[in-house]
Design an enzyme around this catalytic site. Structure first.
Site, PDB file in Angstrom:
ATOM      1  N   ASP A 118       0.842  -1.190   0.000  1.00  0.00           N
ATOM      2  CA  ASP A 118       0.000   0.000   0.000  1.00  0.00           C
ATOM      3  C   ASP A 118       0.882   1.246   0.000  1.00  0.00           C
ATOM      4  O   ASP A 118       0.771   2.111   0.870  1.00  0.00           O
ATOM      5  CB  ASP A 118      -0.944  -0.013   1.214  1.00  0.00           C
TER       6      ASP A 118
ATOM      7  N   ASN B  34      -1.935   3.895  12.774  1.00  0.00           N
ATOM      8  CA  ASN B  34      -3.244   3.284  12.965  1.00  0.00           C
ATOM      9  C   ASN B  34      -3.113   1.770  12.862  1.00  0.00           C
ATOM     10  O   ASN B  34      -3.824   1.019  13.519  1.00  0.00           O
ATOM     11  CB  ASN B  34      -4.215   3.799  11.907  1.00  0.00           C
ATOM     12  N   HIS B  35      -2.190   1.343  12.004  1.00  0.00           N
ATOM     13  CA  HIS B  35      -2.027  -0.098  11.748  1.00  0.00           C
ATOM     14  C   HIS B  35      -0.569  -0.390  11.426  1.00  0.00           C
ATOM     15  O   HIS B  35       0.197   0.515  11.089  1.00  0.00           O
ATOM     16  CB  HIS B  35      -2.902  -0.508  10.563  1.00  0.00           C
TER      17      HIS B  35
ATOM     18  N   ASP C  88      -4.949  -3.337  12.502  1.00  0.00           N
ATOM     19  CA  ASP C  88      -5.050  -2.135  13.350  1.00  0.00           C
ATOM     20  C   ASP C  88      -4.368  -2.347  14.695  1.00  0.00           C
ATOM     21  O   ASP C  88      -4.536  -3.390  15.333  1.00  0.00           O
ATOM     22  CB  ASP C  88      -6.526  -1.790  13.591  1.00  0.00           C
TER      23      ASP C  88
ATOM     24  N   ARG D 192       2.987  14.134   9.857  1.00  0.00           N
ATOM     25  CA  ARG D 192       1.683  14.114   9.206  1.00  0.00           C
ATOM     26  C   ARG D 192       1.045  12.812   9.683  1.00  0.00           C
ATOM     27  O   ARG D 192       1.554  11.708   9.424  1.00  0.00           O
ATOM     28  CB  ARG D 192       1.868  14.144   7.685  1.00  0.00           C
TER      29      ARG D 192
ATOM     30  N   ASP E 244      -1.368   9.956   9.683  1.00  0.00           N
ATOM     31  CA  ASP E 244      -2.217   9.249   8.741  1.00  0.00           C
ATOM     32  C   ASP E 244      -3.481   8.764   9.458  1.00  0.00           C
ATOM     33  O   ASP E 244      -3.414   8.301  10.593  1.00  0.00           O
ATOM     34  CB  ASP E 244      -1.415   8.048   8.198  1.00  0.00           C
TER      35      ASP E 244
ATOM     36  N   GLU F  10      -9.992   5.608  17.150  1.00  0.00           N
ATOM     37  CA  GLU F  10     -11.281   4.939  17.351  1.00  0.00           C
ATOM     38  C   GLU F  10     -11.100   3.755  18.305  1.00  0.00           C
ATOM     39  O   GLU F  10     -10.039   3.137  18.385  1.00  0.00           O
ATOM     40  CB  GLU F  10     -11.903   4.501  16.026  1.00  0.00           C
TER      41      GLU F  10
ATOM     42  N   GLU G 250      -4.515  14.033   9.079  1.00  0.00           N
ATOM     43  CA  GLU G 250      -5.473  13.695   8.028  1.00  0.00           C
ATOM     44  C   GLU G 250      -6.749  13.262   8.735  1.00  0.00           C
ATOM     45  O   GLU G 250      -6.786  12.195   9.347  1.00  0.00           O
ATOM     46  CB  GLU G 250      -4.923  12.536   7.181  1.00  0.00           C
TER      47      GLU G 250
ATOM     48  N   HIS H  81      -2.071  12.914  -2.569  1.00  0.00           N
ATOM     49  CA  HIS H  81      -1.574  11.665  -3.151  1.00  0.00           C
ATOM     50  C   HIS H  81      -2.646  10.596  -3.244  1.00  0.00           C
ATOM     51  O   HIS H  81      -2.410   9.530  -3.790  1.00  0.00           O
ATOM     52  CB  HIS H  81      -0.406  11.149  -2.306  1.00  0.00           C
TER      53      HIS H  81
END
Ligand code: MG
Length: 548
Positions: free
Chosen positions: A60, A102-103, A170, A198, A200, A207, A243, A308
């Site tokens: 990714d 996050n992950h 996660d 930054r 992500d 959460e 973000e 991006h």
């Protein structure tokens, strides 16, 4: 010491992998990036945001990390990284880096340990369930490419939660050990010379899904405060640019009282700007700006035309999304992705019309906030729709008309991603070198606009107001700071016009001075509130004192 440098800056987003290949292996690297620092400084950029450069299986685009404390060996070493930040600082450029916590990748040693041993401390680094939760199909981020948010792992004998792709498990932010690790990661990169992060996927980072009952904290926004406290205690001028494409009512939670995130990308304004550009009317932009909540003094919006990712239009209605596709004459089959956005750069949406390109970026530079440029935007790069998903708009930087666009000396079949070769966006036609030699090029325009922006601290620092004009195609706004005022005018329509501002901006002892525009500069009449604009035209004007 607190430092609000980000209020008056231009941020430039670089993906090291596709920017410049210094060792000729077909993959961009830190060595290559360092060779291009003079170019970046020449643009007037004073902050580089590096997209993920950590070790990764690269499923990714590097947002699947296997080691937070290292550099992807294809891109360089930690030594190269430190040399880069040092050289960037010498060029007057700060560096912020993508923080993707996050992950992790499912290839990360933590995840592997977590799967192999239920008693490992890493087990609780992730989010598990014995049975597949009923809502496993809800909240999928990549519809069409991702089927579920819970996937069974044979070795772990349990389901793990993944908000994004199944190869991105996660992290359990409810676990204090995970948060400590996160701060250790931040501290590590700060020590190596970065000036912030930054962040992500910020809303998903905080959460509590899957850990509602076990987390030791009930208000997830407190994590943001914790992160910011850590950051500011370590380094007063470091920032977090988050973000967070969230509903407007949630935005204040991200800024806090100026004690949480310093900057958020302005998705609301971005999407309404795109609609305004498509419709050739200022009204959607005005509506987008009016929908924004007030933000604290320390807070700042990050404005962009194109990032991006896909051009997300999720804050617009279905008919507005369709309208954008129709007016920009796009084939939905080809360009629409994840049920919410367009996987293209901006120039191909407007048929490479230089007037419409400059209009969009003139707006980005002058809307309240700090502009963020994605590499290649400064020369108007295009995209390659033959590449899958978002890779369409992540092609290598086009430096010159040499083979591979000057990006790499490797043979073309060895490049990490193909360079755009065909048509008006092909590297032979469109590249840095050619635009350097052309005084009317987009690159030269960008440099001029950025330097002029530096002379207008009112835009980044000041307060702003929308000025009523008598033409719905025209967006007029003013920025005020200290004794200074600048007036910014943008005509979304192809039709030239003369507008009359309904508000009196200029006193009898003042006049307007042209700062930047797309027409010959000529003295404006004293006290004039009647101003001419070209089709898709823009004018930046300063309210100046008359000479006595
Ligand atoms: Mg290389």
């Amino acid at each position: 010491m607190l430092d609000l440098w980000y209020k008056h800056s231009v941020i430039y987003c670089v993906d090291v992998e596709v920017y410049m290949d210094g060792n000729g292996d077909g993959i961009g690297d830190f060595e290559g990036l360092m060779q291009r620092l003079d170019y970046i400084a020449g643009l007037g950029v004073n902050c580089i945001w590096l997209m993920p450069f950590y070790p990764t299986p690269n499923c990714d685009n590097g947002y699947d990390v296997t080691d937070y404390y290292s550099v992807d060996p294809r891109l360089g070493t930690l030594g190269n990284f430190v040399e880069f930040t040092r050289q960037a600082n010498h060029h007057g450029i700060r560096v912020i880096v993508d923080l993707v916590v996050n992950h992790t990748s499912t290839e990360h040693p933590w995840f592997k340990a977590a799967c192999q041993d239920k008693n490992s401390k890493y087990r609780d680094f992730y989010v598990w369930a014995d049975e597949k939760p009923e809502d496993a199909k809800e909240g999928i981020i990549f519809p069409g490419y991702q089927e579920t948010t819970w996937t069974y792992n044979e070795i772990a004998e349990a389901y793990y939660f993944h908000r994004f792709y199944e190869h991105q498990a996660d992290l359990n932010i409810g676990n204090p050990e995970v948060r400590e690790e996160l701060y250790r990661i931040m501290g590590f990169w700060l020590q190596l010379g970065v000036c912030g992060f930054r962040v992500d996927a910020a809303p998903f980072l905080i959460e509590l899904k899957g850990i509602e009952h076990s987390a030791d904290i009930t208000d997830p926004y407190e994590y943001l405060q914790e992160m910011r406290n850590f950051l500011s205690w370590r380094q007063g001028d470091a920032i977090i640019l988050a973000e967070a494409n969230v509903p407007m009512e949630d935005i204040p939670q991200y800024f806090g009282d100026g004690d949480r995130m310093q900057m958020l990308f302005n998705f609301m304004v971005n999407q309404h700007l795109i609609l305004a550009l498509a419709r050739e009317s200022a009204e959607p932009l005005v509506a987008g700006l009016k929908a924004l909540p007030p933000i604290p003094k320390m807070g700042q919006w990050a404005q962009f035309v194109k990032n991006h990712d896909e051009m997300s239009l999720d804050k617009l209605s279905e008919s507005e999304q369709e309208e954008i596709l129709t007016r920009f004459q796009q084939d939905k089959e080809q360009v629409w992705i994840y049920e919410r956005g367009i996987r293209r750069r901006y120039p191909p949406l407007v048929g490479n019309d230089p007037r419409r390109i400059r209009l969009a970026y003139s707006l980005m530079f002058t809307l309240p906030g700090t502009p963020v440029l994605y590499y290649g935007e400064e020369i108007g790069m295009g995209d390659n729709l033959e590449l899958e998903e978002r890779h369409a708009l992540r092609t290598p930087m086009q430096w010159s008309s040499e083979p591979n666009g000057g990006f790499s000396t490797a043979s073309p079949d060895q490049l990490i991603w193909p360079v755009i070769t065909e048509g008006e966006y092909g590297y032979e036609q469109l590249n840095v070198m050619a635009q350097r030699r052309d005084p009317n090029s987009l690159l030269n325009w960008m440099e001029r606009a950025i330097w002029m922006l530096k002379e207008c601290p009112e835009i980044g620092w000041g307060t702003w107001e929308i000025i009523e004009a008598d033409n719905p195609a025209v967006f007029a706004h003013c920025c005020h700071w200290k004794q200074g005022t600048v007036l910014l005018l943008h005509n979304f329509s192809e039709q030239p016009c003369t507008i009359n501002l309904k508000q009196r901006l200029v006193n009898s002892d003042q006049h307007l001075i042209d700062l930047l525009g797309d027409r010959p500069y000529e003295p404006l009449k004293l006290n004039s509130c009647s101003i001419e604009l070209e089709g898709y035209g823009y004018r930046w004007l300063r309210v100046g004192k008359n000479q006595q």
